[in-house]
Design a protein around this motif. Structure first.
Motif: not given
Length: 68
Positions: A38-64
């Motif tokens: 999702x973070x790499x943009x390979x699965x757009x169906x579950x990622x939201x435009x702000x990066x929080x998506x279904x992951x419930x992040x308050x401060x999204x960041x890349x996996x690295x």
């Protein structure tokens, strides 16, 4: 090798006693293959435009990105 650098000793994990729960959650999430995709943009169906998506992040960041 010192005790702090040897993964087989309990001394190497003493820092874990002071790490907040949010940092533990981030350490597991950033290693999750679905999150990485999702973070790499390979699965757009579950990622939201702000990066929080279904992951419930308050401060999204890349996996690295490390937190804490």
């Amino acid at each position: 090798m010192t005790a702090m650098n040897d993964w087989r000793t309990s001394a190497a994990y003493q820092y874990a006693l002071t790490v907040p729960a949010s940092c533990w959650a981030w350490e597991f999430l950033r290693r999750n293959g679905d999150y990485q995709a999702d973070a790499a943009g390979q699965r757009g169906e579950s990622a939201s435009s702000d990066g929080t998506g279904h992951w419930g992040l308050h401060c999204p960041g890349g996996p690295g990105q490390k937190r804490g």
